[in-house]
Design a protein around this motif. Structure first.
Motif, PDB file in Angstrom:
ATOM      1  N   VAL A  73       0.837  -1.202   0.000  1.00 42.73           N
ATOM      2  CA  VAL A  73       0.000   0.000   0.000  1.00 42.73           C
ATOM      3  C   VAL A  73       0.872   1.252   0.000  1.00 42.73           C
ATOM      4  CG1 VAL A  73      -1.649   1.362   1.367  1.00 42.73           C
ATOM      5  CG2 VAL A  73      -1.960  -1.108   1.150  1.00 42.73           C
ATOM      6  N   ASN A  74       1.868   1.290   0.869  1.00 39.38           N
ATOM      7  CA  ASN A  74       2.645   2.510   1.095  1.00 39.38           C
ATOM      8  C   ASN A  74       3.865   2.671   0.204  1.00 39.38           C
ATOM      9  OD1 ASN A  74       1.025   3.552   3.190  1.00 39.38           O
ATOM     10  ND2 ASN A  74       1.904   2.045   4.571  1.00 39.38           N
ATOM     11  N   GLN A  75       4.419   1.567  -0.285  1.00 45.19           N
ATOM     12  CA  GLN A  75       5.639   1.626  -1.073  1.00 45.19           C
ATOM     13  C   GLN A  75       5.520   0.760  -2.327  1.00 45.19           C
ATOM     14  OE1 GLN A  75       8.257  -0.130   1.747  1.00 45.19           O
ATOM     15  NE2 GLN A  75       8.032   1.507   3.221  1.00 45.19           N
ATOM     16  N   PRO A  76       4.420   0.866  -3.068  1.00 45.97           N
ATOM     17  CA  PRO A  76       4.211  -0.072  -4.173  1.00 45.97           C
ATOM     18  C   PRO A  76       5.245   0.041  -5.292  1.00 45.97           C
ATOM     19  CG  PRO A  76       2.625   1.707  -4.296  1.00 45.97           C
ATOM     20  CD  PRO A  76       3.351   1.858  -2.983  1.00 45.97           C
ATOM     21  N   VAL A  77       5.852   1.193  -5.417  1.00 44.29           N
ATOM     22  CA  VAL A  77       6.835   1.371  -6.473  1.00 44.29           C
ATOM     23  C   VAL A  77       8.128   0.643  -6.117  1.00 44.29           C
ATOM     24  CG1 VAL A  77       8.203   3.086  -7.733  1.00 44.29           C
ATOM     25  CG2 VAL A  77       5.815   3.547  -7.190  1.00 44.29           C
ATOM     26  N   LYS A  78       8.422   0.543  -4.834  1.00 42.95           N
ATOM     27  CA  LYS A  78       9.669  -0.104  -4.417  1.00 42.95           C
ATOM     28  C   LYS A  78       9.518  -0.683  -3.010  1.00 42.95           C
ATOM     29  CE  LYS A  78      14.110  -1.058  -4.745  1.00 42.95           C
ATOM     30  NZ  LYS A  78      14.393  -2.431  -4.873  1.00 42.95           N
ATOM     31  N   VAL A  79       8.977  -1.896  -2.938  1.00 41.16           N
ATOM     32  CA  VAL A  79       8.991  -2.614  -1.674  1.00 41.16           C
ATOM     33  C   VAL A  79      10.463  -2.857  -1.362  1.00 41.16           C
ATOM     34  CG1 VAL A  79       8.407  -4.801  -0.564  1.00 41.16           C
ATOM     35  CG2 VAL A  79       6.725  -3.669  -2.020  1.00 41.16           C
ATOM     36  N   SER A  80      10.859  -2.628  -0.130  1.00 39.68           N
ATOM     37  CA  SER A  80      12.285  -2.711   0.214  1.00 39.68           C
ATOM     38  C   SER A  80      12.869  -4.092  -0.065  1.00 39.68           C
ATOM     39  CB  SER A  80      12.500  -2.351   1.687  1.00 39.68           C
ATOM     40  OG  SER A  80      12.117  -3.427   2.520  1.00 39.68           O
ATOM     41  N   ASP A  81      14.130  -4.097  -0.454  1.00 45.07           N
ATOM     42  CA  ASP A  81      14.836  -5.356  -0.683  1.00 45.07           C
ATOM     43  C   ASP A  81      14.891  -6.179   0.600  1.00 45.07           C
ATOM     44  OD1 ASP A  81      15.278  -4.692  -3.345  1.00 45.07           O
ATOM     45  OD2 ASP A  81      17.288  -3.890  -2.969  1.00 45.07           O
ATOM     46  N   ALA A  82      15.076  -5.519   1.722  1.00 53.03           N
ATOM     47  CA  ALA A  82      15.163  -6.238   3.000  1.00 53.03           C
ATOM     48  C   ALA A  82      13.864  -6.987   3.294  1.00 53.03           C
ATOM     49  CB  ALA A  82      15.484  -5.260   4.131  1.00 53.03           C
ATOM     50  N   LEU A  83      12.731  -6.333   3.097  1.00 55.78           N
ATOM     51  CA  LEU A  83      11.452  -6.999   3.336  1.00 55.78           C
ATOM     52  C   LEU A  83      11.239  -8.119   2.328  1.00 55.78           C
ATOM     53  CD1 LEU A  83       8.715  -7.440   4.654  1.00 55.78           C
ATOM     54  CD2 LEU A  83       7.823  -5.508   3.305  1.00 55.78           C
ATOM     55  N   TYR A  84      11.551  -7.857   1.079  1.00 62.64           N
ATOM     56  CA  TYR A  84      11.382  -8.886   0.065  1.00 62.64           C
ATOM     57  C   TYR A  84      12.215 -10.119   0.401  1.00 62.64           C
ATOM     58  CZ  TYR A  84      10.928 -11.323  -4.311  1.00 62.64           C
ATOM     59  OH  TYR A  84      10.658 -12.283  -5.249  1.00 62.64           O
ATOM     60  N   GLU A  85      13.433  -9.918   0.837  1.00 60.39           N
ATOM     61  CA  GLU A  85      14.293 -11.056   1.192  1.00 60.39           C
ATOM     62  C   GLU A  85      13.739 -11.821   2.392  1.00 60.39           C
ATOM     63  OE1 GLU A  85      16.602 -12.406  -0.679  1.00 60.39           O
ATOM     64  OE2 GLU A  85      16.092 -10.804  -2.098  1.00 60.39           O
ATOM     65  N   LYS A  86      13.162 -11.124   3.353  1.00 60.74           N
ATOM     66  CA  LYS A  86      12.510 -11.807   4.487  1.00 60.74           C
ATOM     67  C   LYS A  86      11.345 -12.662   3.972  1.00 60.74           C
ATOM     68  CE  LYS A  86      13.253  -8.129   7.865  1.00 60.74           C
ATOM     69  NZ  LYS A  86      12.515  -7.144   8.684  1.00 60.74           N
ATOM     70  N   MET A  87      10.572 -12.101   3.055  1.00 64.40           N
ATOM     71  CA  MET A  87       9.452 -12.845   2.486  1.00 64.40           C
ATOM     72  C   MET A  87       9.948 -14.072   1.739  1.00 64.40           C
ATOM     73  SD  MET A  87       6.446 -11.423   3.152  1.00 64.40           S
ATOM     74  CE  MET A  87       5.352 -11.975   1.839  1.00 64.40           C
ATOM     75  N   ARG A  88      11.013 -13.910   0.938  1.00 63.87           N
ATOM     76  CA  ARG A  88      11.546 -15.016   0.137  1.00 63.87           C
ATOM     77  C   ARG A  88      12.092 -16.147   1.001  1.00 63.87           C
ATOM     78  NH1 ARG A  88      11.256 -17.594  -3.188  1.00 63.87           N
ATOM     79  NH2 ARG A  88      13.185 -17.633  -4.336  1.00 63.87           N
ATOM     80  N   ALA A  89      12.437 -15.849   2.239  1.00 64.56           N
ATOM     81  CA  ALA A  89      12.897 -16.902   3.146  1.00 64.56           C
ATOM     82  C   ALA A  89      11.745 -17.836   3.513  1.00 64.56           C
ATOM     83  CB  ALA A  89      13.509 -16.285   4.399  1.00 64.56           C
ATOM     84  N   HIS A  90      10.516 -17.383   3.311  1.00 62.11           N
ATOM     85  CA  HIS A  90       9.325 -18.162   3.686  1.00 62.11           C
ATOM     86  C   HIS A  90       8.436 -18.547   2.511  1.00 62.11           C
ATOM     87  CE1 HIS A  90       9.813 -17.666   8.045  1.00 62.11           C
ATOM     88  NE2 HIS A  90      10.322 -16.492   7.732  1.00 62.11           N
ATOM     89  N   PHE A  91       8.559 -17.823   1.398  1.00 60.65           N
ATOM     90  CA  PHE A  91       7.655 -18.025   0.275  1.00 60.65           C
ATOM     91  C   PHE A  91       8.441 -18.231  -1.023  1.00 60.65           C
ATOM     92  CE2 PHE A  91       5.403 -15.309   3.359  1.00 60.65           C
ATOM     93  CZ  PHE A  91       4.287 -16.099   3.607  1.00 60.65           C
ATOM     94  N   SER A  92       7.960 -19.142  -1.859  1.00 59.18           N
ATOM     95  CA  SER A  92       8.594 -19.416  -3.151  1.00 59.18           C
ATOM     96  C   SER A  92       8.346 -18.257  -4.119  1.00 59.18           C
ATOM     97  CB  SER A  92       8.009 -20.702  -3.750  1.00 59.18           C
ATOM     98  OG  SER A  92       6.655 -20.480  -4.152  1.00 59.18           O
ATOM     99  N   GLU A  93       9.022 -18.296  -5.261  1.00 68.42           N
ATOM    100  CA  GLU A  93       8.789 -17.275  -6.285  1.00 68.42           C
ATOM    101  C   GLU A  93       7.329 -17.293  -6.733  1.00 68.42           C
ATOM    102  OE1 GLU A  93      11.693 -18.011  -9.354  1.00 68.42           O
ATOM    103  OE2 GLU A  93      13.256 -16.936  -8.248  1.00 68.42           O
ATOM    104  N   GLN A  94       6.789 -18.491  -6.943  1.00 68.18           N
ATOM    105  CA  GLN A  94       5.392 -18.612  -7.353  1.00 68.18           C
ATOM    106  C   GLN A  94       4.465 -18.014  -6.291  1.00 68.18           C
ATOM    107  OE1 GLN A  94       3.775 -22.623  -7.510  1.00 68.18           O
ATOM    108  NE2 GLN A  94       2.455 -22.045  -9.229  1.00 68.18           N
ATOM    109  N   GLU A  95       4.747 -18.286  -5.039  1.00 67.04           N
ATOM    110  CA  GLU A  95       3.919 -17.734  -3.950  1.00 67.04           C
ATOM    111  C   GLU A  95       4.059 -16.217  -3.862  1.00 67.04           C
ATOM    112  OE1 GLU A  95       3.909 -21.687  -1.058  1.00 67.04           O
ATOM    113  OE2 GLU A  95       5.523 -20.204  -0.846  1.00 67.04           O
TER     114      GLU A  95
END
Length: 179
Positions: free
Chosen positions: A117-139
């Motif tokens: 919602v707040n950063q749709p143009v650039k979700v932070s790399d740090a948050l994305y990497e945290k997400m990728r530790a739990h979710f696959s590319e497809q997810e």
């Protein structure tokens, strides 16, 4: 309300068919009745349901996680209708939406939903990497698409000033029960 929701009695045959098919599985809301002014728009937005089902199937997410994700997005977007809809689900399930005890995945979904919602143009790399530790590319594609659909739902309610459905009254933020 900027556009009066469609009334079933005065709807075209096409709209009645869409209404009947949808209502056989889901509740017809003011937003959906508003969308029925343009049947293709209604059909596109109803794809929210299959996306929701796929999100709920992600290991460790389930319906509760999908609801928490939706709630975080809608709350961050200050969408009265969607936020209240998900508050009702959480409250009716015996949970306090203002003090949720979140799993690691639910906490990440909340953070990611808010970032979408707040950063749709650039979700932070740090948050994305945290997400990728739990979710696959497809997810991640699914979760991001679902977040976009949830944000679109919020936009429709905001831009068209859709009225809160009567069944949601009493669940608005700041109230603890539907009483």
């Amino acid at each position: 309300m900027r556009i009066a929701p469609i009334e079933y009695e005065s709807a075209s045959a096409q709209v009645k068919a869409l209404w009947d098919a949808h209502e056989s599985a889901h509740i017809m809301t003011n937003m959906k009745r508003t969308l029925l002014h343009h049947p293709l728009s209604f059909q596109v937005m109803m794809e929210w349901y299959p996306l929701y089902e796929q999100v709920a199937k992600i290991e460790g997410v389930g319906e509760l996680g999908a609801d928490i994700f939706s709630y975080a997005i809608s709350s961050e977007n200050d969408c009265l209708i969607c936020e209240t809809f998900f508050r009702k689900i959480l409250i009716d399930a015996g949970r306090n939406p203002d003090a949720l005890d979140l799993s690691e995945k639910e906490r990440l979904l909340t953070e990611y939903g808010r970032a979408c919602v707040n950063q749709p143009v650039k979700v932070s790399d740090a948050l994305y990497e945290k997400m990728r530790a739990h979710f696959s590319e497809q997810e991640m594609v699914l979760l991001t698409t679902f977040a976009g659909m949830m944000i679109a739902t919020n936009l429709i309610n905001h831009a068209l000033a859709v009225d809160l459905d009567s069944r949601l009254i009493g669940y608005e933020k700041g109230r603890k029960t539907n009483g």
